[in-house]
Write a protein that holds these residues in place. Structure first.
Motif, mmCIF file in Angstrom:
data_model
loop_
_atom_site.group_PDB
_atom_site.id
_atom_site.type_symbol
_atom_site.label_atom_id
_atom_site.label_comp_id
_atom_site.label_asym_id
_atom_site.label_seq_id
_atom_site.Cartn_x
_atom_site.Cartn_y
_atom_site.Cartn_z
ATOM 1 N N TYR A 291 0.835 -1.193 0.000
ATOM 2 C CA TYR A 291 0.000 0.000 0.000
ATOM 3 C C TYR A 291 0.873 1.247 0.000
ATOM 4 N N ASN A 292 0.353 2.315 -0.590
ATOM 5 C CA ASN A 292 1.000 3.618 -0.564
ATOM 6 C C ASN A 292 0.747 4.246 0.799
ATOM 7 N N ILE A 293 1.793 4.707 1.489
ATOM 8 C CA ILE A 293 1.603 5.223 2.842
ATOM 9 C C ILE A 293 0.730 6.473 2.869
ATOM 10 N N ASN A 294 0.633 7.181 1.743
ATOM 11 C CA ASN A 294 -0.216 8.370 1.688
ATOM 12 C C ASN A 294 -1.688 8.022 1.482
ATOM 13 N N GLU A 295 -1.984 6.745 1.252
ATOM 14 C CA GLU A 295 -3.356 6.333 0.976
ATOM 15 C C GLU A 295 -3.859 5.289 1.965
ATOM 16 N N VAL A 296 -3.187 5.185 3.131
ATOM 17 C CA VAL A 296 -3.587 4.179 4.116
ATOM 18 C C VAL A 296 -4.994 4.449 4.644
ATOM 19 N N ASN A 297 -5.414 5.732 4.657
ATOM 20 C CA ASN A 297 -6.780 6.042 5.096
ATOM 21 C C ASN A 297 -7.822 5.305 4.266
ATOM 22 N N ASN A 298 -7.510 5.058 2.992
ATOM 23 C CA ASN A 298 -8.451 4.357 2.122
ATOM 24 C C ASN A 298 -8.467 2.853 2.369
ATOM 25 N N LEU A 299 -7.434 2.350 3.042
ATOM 26 C CA LEU A 299 -7.341 0.916 3.302
ATOM 27 C C LEU A 299 -8.401 0.453 4.283
ATOM 28 N N VAL A 300 -8.637 1.239 5.337
ATOM 29 C CA VAL A 300 -9.533 0.799 6.414
ATOM 30 C C VAL A 300 -10.947 0.506 5.920
ATOM 31 N N PRO A 301 -11.626 1.430 5.206
ATOM 32 C CA PRO A 301 -12.983 1.118 4.760
ATOM 33 C C PRO A 301 -13.054 -0.012 3.741
ATOM 34 N N SER A 302 -11.911 -0.350 3.122
ATOM 35 C CA SER A 302 -11.925 -1.429 2.125
ATOM 36 C C SER A 302 -11.702 -2.808 2.738
ATOM 37 N N LEU A 303 -11.318 -2.870 4.012
ATOM 38 C CA LEU A 303 -11.007 -4.162 4.631
ATOM 39 C C LEU A 303 -12.182 -5.152 4.596
ATOM 40 N N PRO A 304 -13.436 -4.712 4.841
ATOM 41 C CA PRO A 304 -14.549 -5.676 4.763
ATOM 42 C C PRO A 304 -14.736 -6.284 3.379
ATOM 43 N N LYS A 305 -14.150 -5.673 2.346
ATOM 44 C CA LYS A 305 -14.285 -6.214 0.992
ATOM 45 C C LYS A 305 -13.311 -7.350 0.730
ATOM 46 N N VAL A 306 -12.232 -7.413 1.524
ATOM 47 C CA VAL A 306 -11.203 -8.423 1.267
ATOM 48 C C VAL A 306 -10.995 -9.383 2.438
ATOM 49 N N LEU A 307 -11.570 -9.064 3.590
ATOM 50 C CA LEU A 307 -11.424 -9.910 4.773
ATOM 51 C C LEU A 307 -12.792 -10.226 5.368
ATOM 52 N N PRO A 308 -12.900 -11.323 6.105
ATOM 53 C CA PRO A 308 -14.181 -11.671 6.749
ATOM 54 C C PRO A 308 -14.411 -10.831 8.007
ATOM 55 N N VAL A 309 -14.548 -9.524 7.815
ATOM 56 C CA VAL A 309 -14.730 -8.601 8.932
ATOM 57 C C VAL A 309 -15.784 -7.565 8.569
ATOM 58 N N TYR A 310 -16.309 -6.895 9.601
ATOM 59 C CA TYR A 310 -17.167 -5.734 9.392
ATOM 60 C C TYR A 310 -16.732 -4.655 10.375
ATOM 61 N N LEU A 311 -17.055 -3.399 10.043
ATOM 62 C CA LEU A 311 -16.614 -2.253 10.824
ATOM 63 C C LEU A 311 -17.729 -1.704 11.700
#
Length: 331
Positions: A291-311
């Motif tokens: 991941y680009n360190i300047n775009e880590v904020n975008n990683l968090v909301p995308s986690l439920p799309k790639v992992l068995p998790v919800y926020l």
């Protein structure tokens, strides 16, 4: 408010207020109401913020002055209060006097150089007063002081890669958390997040201590040491050849099939609101990717799309990762 439009008395009033708030916010009995009042004052004008930031740096230097004091002189309450307000400014007055500054330098408790660096908006490369080169990761803040018997860096937060100018008679000390790294000339990386510190050595040799009470542990190239606040000694291990801990120097965050419990400290250092884990089961879920360190904020909301998790969100406004329960097999 323009600094040029202020009278000397008005400017002095802002400086007085900055000294007052610096003193109150460092006091153990500072109330929540006072902190709200400070925030209102601080945000009311950019000059207020500038003066307070300058006062904090003065406070930081004053905090390193000797603690031995002469016998106290009893003063009326109002006079004592006034003196306390200007105690921080007095440290700078001391440094401004040539004789006092020379005496302080010779005694080893007053630095001849003080530099503050931060990388709030991106990666940054700086050269310290001794010629040492430092690369600062995003969100990193550090202070450099040059004393007669040592060069000293305080890593307040974040991560930095050091190429230290060799000077055997003038050791280079990096303070991080309760511990420190002591070197004479070498290349190494220091990462600090909350109460965790990790040191990776690429070249030369260093001594790592997790507090001021225990002797340092030597590191050789290809080794790393880590510690938490309260640890008596650091944990030492070889650096994994596949370790991507220095990928930040190219602006990348590499997560190599890590458990979320291990990945979140690496992710959270780039976030204003750190992500929390709902439970140990969630922490055991693994994640990978670059991941680009300047775009880590975008990683968090995308986690439920790639992992068995919800926020979800906790009462402090932090995002919380929750694992999705597995359905029991039918039959």
């Amino acid at each position: 408010m323009s600094e040029n439009s202020l009278s000397e008395a008005e400017y002095d009033a802002i400086t007085d207020a900055a000294a007052h708030w610096c003193m109150r916010l460092h006091a153990g009995d500072c109330t929540a109401e006072e902190r709200r009042a400070f925030t209102q004052w601080h945000d009311a004008d950019p000059l207020h913020a500038f003066e307070y930031a300058a006062m904090l740096e003065i406070w930081d230097v004053a905090d390193h002055l000797p603690r031995s004091e002469p016998s106290p002189v009893v003063l009326p309450f109002k006079q004592r209060s006034r003196l306390r307000t200007y105690a921080v400014a007095a440290a700078v007055c001391l440094a401004a006097l040539p004789l006092a500054a020379f005496t302080g330098w010779e005694a080893g408790w007053l630095p001849s150089a003080y530099e503050h660096f931060d990388a709030a908006n991106g990666l940054r490369k700086v050269t310290l007063g001794d010629g040492s080169q430092v690369e600062l990761n995003l969100g990193t803040e550090l202070v450099y002081r040059n004393y007669k018997d040592q060069r000293q860096v305080t890593l307040k937060k974040g991560e930095a890669f050091f190429k230290v100018t060799h000077d055997r008679g003038h050791p280079f000390i990096v303070k991080a958390g309760d511990g420190q790294v002591r070197v004479t000339g070498t290349q190494f990386n220091v990462w600090k997040y909350e109460d965790q510190v990790r040191v990776m050595l690429l070249e030369g040799s260093v001594q790592i201590s997790s507090d001021t009470q225990h002797a340092g542990v030597p590191l050789s190239p290809g080794m790393q040491a880590s510690y938490h606040t309260g640890d008596a000694t650091p944990q030492v291990a070889a650096i994994d050849p596949n370790d991507a801990g220095l990928a930040w120097r190219q602006g990348k965050l590499v997560l190599d099939n890590l458990a979320l419990a291990d990945a979140l400290p690496l992710i959270n250092r780039y976030l204003n609101k750190p992500v929390m884990l709902a439970d140990a089961n969630t922490g055991a879920i693994r994640i990978g990717g670059i991941y680009n360190i300047n775009e880590v904020n975008n990683l968090v909301p995308s986690l439920p799309k790639v992992l068995p998790v919800y926020l979800t969100q906790n009462q402090d406004g932090n995002p919380v990762l929750n694992s999705i329960p597995r359905k029991a097999p039918k039959g």
